[in-house]
Design a protein around this motif. Structure first.
Motif, PDB file in Angstrom:
ATOM      1  N   THR A 152       0.818  -1.208   0.000  1.00 43.08           N
ATOM      2  CA  THR A 152       0.000   0.000   0.000  1.00 43.08           C
ATOM      3  C   THR A 152       0.858   1.267   0.000  1.00 43.08           C
ATOM      4  O   THR A 152       0.485   2.261  -0.614  1.00 43.08           O
ATOM      5  N   ILE A 153       2.003   1.236   0.657  1.00 41.01           N
ATOM      6  CA  ILE A 153       2.875   2.411   0.668  1.00 41.01           C
ATOM      7  C   ILE A 153       3.298   2.769  -0.756  1.00 41.01           C
ATOM      8  O   ILE A 153       3.353   3.945  -1.119  1.00 41.01           O
ATOM      9  N   LEU A 154       3.550   1.766  -1.571  1.00 38.97           N
ATOM     10  CA  LEU A 154       3.924   2.034  -2.964  1.00 38.97           C
ATOM     11  C   LEU A 154       2.731   2.564  -3.757  1.00 38.97           C
ATOM     12  O   LEU A 154       2.907   3.384  -4.660  1.00 38.97           O
ATOM     13  N   LEU A 155       1.532   2.118  -3.435  1.00 41.74           N
ATOM     14  CA  LEU A 155       0.334   2.659  -4.093  1.00 41.74           C
ATOM     15  C   LEU A 155       0.181   4.150  -3.809  1.00 41.74           C
ATOM     16  O   LEU A 155      -0.088   4.937  -4.712  1.00 41.74           O
ATOM     17  N   LEU A 199       5.396  11.757  -3.120  1.00 41.36           N
ATOM     18  CA  LEU A 199       6.102  11.656  -1.848  1.00 41.36           C
ATOM     19  C   LEU A 199       5.231  12.126  -0.690  1.00 41.36           C
ATOM     20  O   LEU A 199       5.255  11.534   0.393  1.00 41.36           O
ATOM     21  N   LEU A 200       4.446  13.160  -0.908  1.00 37.63           N
ATOM     22  CA  LEU A 200       3.564  13.653   0.149  1.00 37.63           C
ATOM     23  C   LEU A 200       2.528  12.595   0.536  1.00 37.63           C
ATOM     24  O   LEU A 200       2.218  12.418   1.718  1.00 37.63           O
ATOM     25  N   GLY A 201       1.991  11.880  -0.426  1.00 36.98           N
ATOM     26  CA  GLY A 201       1.032  10.812  -0.144  1.00 36.98           C
ATOM     27  C   GLY A 201       1.669   9.671   0.639  1.00 36.98           C
ATOM     28  O   GLY A 201       1.069   9.129   1.567  1.00 36.98           O
ATOM     29  N   ALA A 202       2.893   9.294   0.269  1.00 34.02           N
ATOM     30  CA  ALA A 202       3.595   8.226   0.986  1.00 34.02           C
ATOM     31  C   ALA A 202       3.904   8.653   2.418  1.00 34.02           C
ATOM     32  O   ALA A 202       3.740   7.872   3.360  1.00 34.02           O
ATOM     33  N   MET A 203       4.342   9.908   2.577  1.00 28.90           N
ATOM     34  CA  MET A 203       4.629  10.403   3.921  1.00 28.90           C
ATOM     35  C   MET A 203       3.348  10.484   4.745  1.00 28.90           C
ATOM     36  O   MET A 203       3.356  10.205   5.949  1.00 28.90           O
ATOM     37  N   GLY A 204       2.246  10.863   4.128  1.00 30.10           N
ATOM     38  CA  GLY A 204       0.966  10.905   4.828  1.00 30.10           C
ATOM     39  C   GLY A 204       0.529   9.530   5.287  1.00 30.10           C
ATOM     40  O   GLY A 204       0.028   9.362   6.399  1.00 30.10           O
ATOM     41  N   PHE A 205       0.718   8.523   4.426  1.00 26.72           N
ATOM     42  CA  PHE A 205       0.372   7.154   4.804  1.00 26.72           C
ATOM     43  C   PHE A 205       1.221   6.700   5.986  1.00 26.72           C
ATOM     44  O   PHE A 205       0.711   6.115   6.941  1.00 26.72           O
ATOM     45  N   LEU A 206       2.525   6.969   5.941  1.00 21.67           N
ATOM     46  CA  LEU A 206       3.387   6.589   7.054  1.00 21.67           C
ATOM     47  C   LEU A 206       3.054   7.379   8.316  1.00 21.67           C
ATOM     48  O   LEU A 206       3.094   6.838   9.420  1.00 21.67           O
ATOM     49  N   ALA A 207       2.706   8.655   8.159  1.00 22.31           N
ATOM     50  CA  ALA A 207       2.344   9.470   9.314  1.00 22.31           C
ATOM     51  C   ALA A 207       1.076   8.965   9.983  1.00 22.31           C
ATOM     52  O   ALA A 207       0.911   9.081  11.196  1.00 22.31           O
TER      53      ALA A 207
END
Length: 187
Positions: free
Chosen positions: A96-99, A106-114
């Motif tokens: 999902t992080i890659l999705l 990058l902002l979407g990936a950081m948001g998912f991790l956050a």
């Protein structure tokens, strides 16, 4: 994870894990058909699913072309689409992080991790406070749920599953509302 966070339960967890290994061995011996679907999958794929690795590598190549802005949220399902031999249809990435990174950059990936990191950090802070056992156990359960859901999210493409996000928000809200013991000053 919940039981491991409780210091007085670690031995019980180890005994339970050993019991599961013994139970698995007994099931394999007594009822081999009961676990055949799992062993067939393992025989078919092996310990490493190279198809998933190839799709993830393709997604990373595509992400590297637009790493900051991504390809657009409406293209999330197209991350890493690869036609694997023997499948007959294109397969997308399962992490999902890659999705998120593919679609929202990058902002979407950081948001998912956050979504996971910020509440976990708050829960770890809460565990350092002197609270009631019930509150501490609820926070420990929250940490266990977060670890489980994070692993689950990265084993399959669960971009739109709101039911998986609900426990995340419930425990994050609980941890945000916990206060430590109040110091009362005498006047």
């Amino acid at each position: 994870v919940f039981a491991l966070l409780q210091k007085n339960r670690r031995r019980t967890v180890m005994h339970a894990l050993m019991a599961l290994v013994v139970l698995w061995g007994a099931l394999t011996y007594l009822a081999p058909g009961a676990i055949s679907q799992y062993s067939d999958r393992l025989d078919e794929v092996g310990l490493v699913d190279y198809g998933r690795l190839a799709v993830a590598a393709q997604a990373l190549v595509e992400i590297s072309q637009k790493p900051l802005l991504g390809w657009g949220v409406n293209h999330v399902g197209e991350a890493g689409l690869t036609l694997l031999p023997g499948t007959g249809e294109p397969q997308g990435v399962h992490a999902t992080i890659l999705l998120y990174w593919y679609g929202a950059g990058l902002l979407g990936a950081m948001g998912f991790l956050a979504l996971f990191a910020i509440p976990v950090r708050q829960m770890l802070r809460v565990l350092r406070k002197k609270l009631s056992n019930n509150s501490i156990n609820a926070v420990r359960l929250g940490l266990a749920v977060y670890v489980s859901i994070f692993i689950f999210f990265n084993l399959g493409p669960y971009f739109y599953s709101r039911f998986l996000y609900m426990p995340v928000f419930v425990f994050a809200g609980f941890a945000a509302q916990i206060r430590g013991p109040v110091d009362v000053r005498s006047v």
